[in-house]
Scaffold this motif. Structure first.
Motif, PDB file in Angstrom:
ATOM      1  N   GLY A   1      -7.142  -3.228  -4.002  1.00 44.96           N
ATOM      2  CA  GLY A   1      -8.173  -2.383  -3.394  1.00 44.96           C
ATOM      3  C   GLY A   1      -9.501  -3.101  -3.296  1.00 44.96           C
TER       4      GLY A   1
ATOM      5  N   TYR B   1      -5.106   8.308  -3.079  1.00 40.75           N
ATOM      6  CA  TYR B   1      -4.033   8.376  -2.082  1.00 40.75           C
ATOM      7  C   TYR B   1      -4.618   8.489  -0.677  1.00 40.75           C
ATOM      8  CZ  TYR B   1      -0.108   9.935   0.684  1.00 40.75           C
ATOM      9  OH  TYR B   1       0.843  10.030   1.665  1.00 40.75           O
TER      10      TYR B   1
ATOM     11  N   GLY C   1     -10.356  -4.120   0.022  1.00 39.59           N
ATOM     12  CA  GLY C   1     -10.593  -3.073   1.009  1.00 39.59           C
ATOM     13  C   GLY C   1     -11.822  -3.326   1.872  1.00 39.59           C
TER      14      GLY C   1
ATOM     15  N   THR D   1       4.647  -2.281  -6.172  1.00 38.36           N
ATOM     16  CA  THR D   1       3.362  -2.338  -5.451  1.00 38.36           C
ATOM     17  C   THR D   1       2.688  -3.683  -5.652  1.00 38.36           C
ATOM     18  OG1 THR D   1       3.050   0.045  -5.735  1.00 38.36           O
ATOM     19  CG2 THR D   1       1.096  -1.254  -5.205  1.00 38.36           C
TER      20      THR D   1
ATOM     21  N   TRP E   1      -6.051   5.142   0.390  1.00 37.77           N
ATOM     22  CA  TRP E   1      -5.042   4.120   0.642  1.00 37.77           C
ATOM     23  C   TRP E   1      -4.188   4.435   1.863  1.00 37.77           C
ATOM     24  CZ3 TRP E   1      -4.145  -0.724  -0.620  1.00 37.77           C
ATOM     25  CH2 TRP E   1      -4.864  -1.264  -1.693  1.00 37.77           C
TER      26      TRP E   1
ATOM     27  N   ASN F   1       1.139   4.197  -2.820  1.00 43.11           N
ATOM     28  CA  ASN F   1       0.992   5.620  -2.544  1.00 43.11           C
ATOM     29  C   ASN F   1       2.161   6.427  -3.085  1.00 43.11           C
ATOM     30  OD1 ASN F   1      -1.449   5.220  -1.315  1.00 43.11           O
ATOM     31  ND2 ASN F   1      -0.633   5.180   0.767  1.00 43.11           N
TER      32      ASN F   1
ATOM     33  N   LEU G   1      -6.333   3.106   4.542  1.00 38.67           N
ATOM     34  CA  LEU G   1      -6.351   1.644   4.538  1.00 38.67           C
ATOM     35  C   LEU G   1      -5.025   1.086   5.055  1.00 38.67           C
ATOM     36  CD1 LEU G   1      -7.953  -0.618   1.902  1.00 38.67           C
ATOM     37  CD2 LEU G   1      -5.610  -1.100   2.590  1.00 38.67           C
ATOM     38  N   ALA G   2      -3.907   1.665   4.583  1.00 39.91           N
ATOM     39  CA  ALA G   2      -2.592   1.181   5.022  1.00 39.91           C
ATOM     40  C   ALA G   2      -2.423   1.353   6.526  1.00 39.91           C
ATOM     41  CB  ALA G   2      -1.493   1.927   4.273  1.00 39.91           C
TER      42      ALA G   2
ATOM     43  N   ALA H   1       0.830  -1.207   0.000  1.00 41.46           N
ATOM     44  CA  ALA H   1       0.000   0.000   0.000  1.00 41.46           C
ATOM     45  C   ALA H   1       0.862   1.254   0.000  1.00 41.46           C
ATOM     46  CB  ALA H   1      -0.928  -0.012   1.217  1.00 41.46           C
TER      47      ALA H   1
END
Length: 390
Positions: free
Chosen positions: A127, A211, A130, A276, A214, A11, A217-218, A7
């Motif tokens: 994603g 961004y 997610g 990634t 994420w 980004n 989420l990260a 992640a």
């Protein structure tokens, strides 16, 4: 750790892409920002990373609200792109692109073409998971599955439509020569400069929203791991706005470090994209393998076969096989790079286990760690001697 690192690499890719897109929108800035791989571009990106950090630490709800607005805004240029390329679609151009060149002397076979797109495809669909990452926040459990399926189908529809229709606008060779984001170049060829500008502005808005999503989420992955005892308790601390501030902080630190590192690679955009996807493959392979284990153990416990456990086992086996194929297609370079990150990151896991006075490694865990460590050492030696380059 692998998923979190993936992640963060994604980004970093976003900021490289934004700088590259700004260079296309304003050609006078191209000598300064380049393709997102210059030191001025790094400084701009690093400042933006920490600006978002200050935004997120003020409250997740506010950040999520901004992301909802951005999600709507980014769909407009994509919808317009699809309408326009359908209008300007040239069947003759599309027919000429159909084979991808495997019927030409020196052209890659169909299998080689598929293999070459694997990491891009993985990146595009990252994603989808997610909804599972945030599943503990769901009011109803079935919403998680519904969100995953809808997310997959919508991304698949967009990805397939944009990719396929573009080959009805320009010959394959011209598309491959376009600067990223190539969608802007395709629309510019169809309708003129305003089309490219529209797509590039839409892309910047879209990527800024991506961004933000994420980063959340990260950070949530790190926070959840700390809550579960797999990372030190330090990462589970929240501030007065109920934001896991330490998780967001260290996520921003890693993104900044990756942005610094890509200044020394030949193609920052492609490298961060591939990194990634490659970093995500190990967690996916392990999750798929665990699904096989769960399905087999459930089958051993349940005498009557209602068909569901057989279905689960087949799906898990297909998923594992597909993920292992993707790791092979990614190449050994990215396996080494992933292990270079995972080996030292294991220290955090060791610290977390000692905090709880628990056994650090099982026998299988120790074997896994030693394998990762060996790959990391080999990768470091190959990089140091110049045997492989990034």
């Amino acid at each position: 750790m692998g998923f979190w690192a993936s992640a963060c690499a994604g980004n970093a890719f976003y900021w490289v892409l934004i700088n590259s897109t700004v260079s296309q929108l304003f050609p006078e800035l191209e000598p300064v920002l380049g393709q997102g791989d210059t030191w001025p571009a790094y400084l701009v990106s690093a400042a933006a990373v920490w600006g978002f950090y200050l935004l997120i630490r003020r409250g997740v709800k506010e950040a999520a609200g901004i992301n909802a607005v951005v999600t709507v805004a980014k769909l407009v240029p994509l919808a317009l792109f699809l309408v326009l390329v359908i209008v300007f679609f040239d069947p003759d151009v599309f027919t000429g692109n159909l084979t991808g060149g495997y019927d030409l002397p020196g052209g890659e076979s169909l299998f080689q073409q598929v293999q070459g797109t694997m990491l891009v495809t993985v990146f595009v669909f990252l994603g989808i998971e997610g909804a599972s990452v945030y599943s503990r926040y769901a009011r109803r459990r079935e919403d998680v599955g519904r969100a995953t399926v809808l997310g997959f189908l919508s991304v698949l529809a967009l990805f397939a439509s944009i990719s396929i229709l573009a080959f009805g606008i320009l010959p394959r060779g011209e598309i491959s020569d376009l600067s990223q984001p190539s969608v802007g170049g395709v629309l510019e060829a169809a309708v003129g400069p305003w089309g490219g500008a529209l797509i590039r502005v839409g892309l910047i808005v879209s990527v800024l929203g991506a961004y933000l999503a994420w980063q959340l989420l990260a950070a949530d992955v790190v926070y959840a791991a700390a809550r579960d005892g797999d990372l030190p308790r330090h990462f589970a601390r929240v501030n007065r706005h109920d934001v896991p501030e330490q998780a967001v902080l260290w996520t921003s630190v890693l993104v900044t470090l990756i942005l610094f590192a890509v200044q020394f690679v030949a193609d920052a955009l492609d490298f961060t994209l591939d990194l990634t996807a490659a970093l995500a493959l190990a967690p996916f392979a392990l999750a798929s393998g665990y699904a096989v284990k769960v399905a087999r153990e459930r089958g051993a416990r349940v005498a009557a076969d209602d068909g569901s456990r057989t279905k689960d086992l087949v799906v898990a086996l297909l998923s594992t096989g597909n993920t292992l194929f993707l790791i092979w297609a990614a190449g050994y370079l990215f396996v080494f790079l992933a292990c270079l990150l995972l080996a030292p990151a294991t220290l955090l896991y060791v610290a977390a286990r000692r905090e709880r006075q628990a056994v650090v490694f099982t026998r299988a865990g120790m074997i896994t760690f030693l394998v990762v460590l060996a790959f990391a050492v080999v990768g470091l030696v190959l990089l140091a001697t110049g045997a492989i380059e990034i």
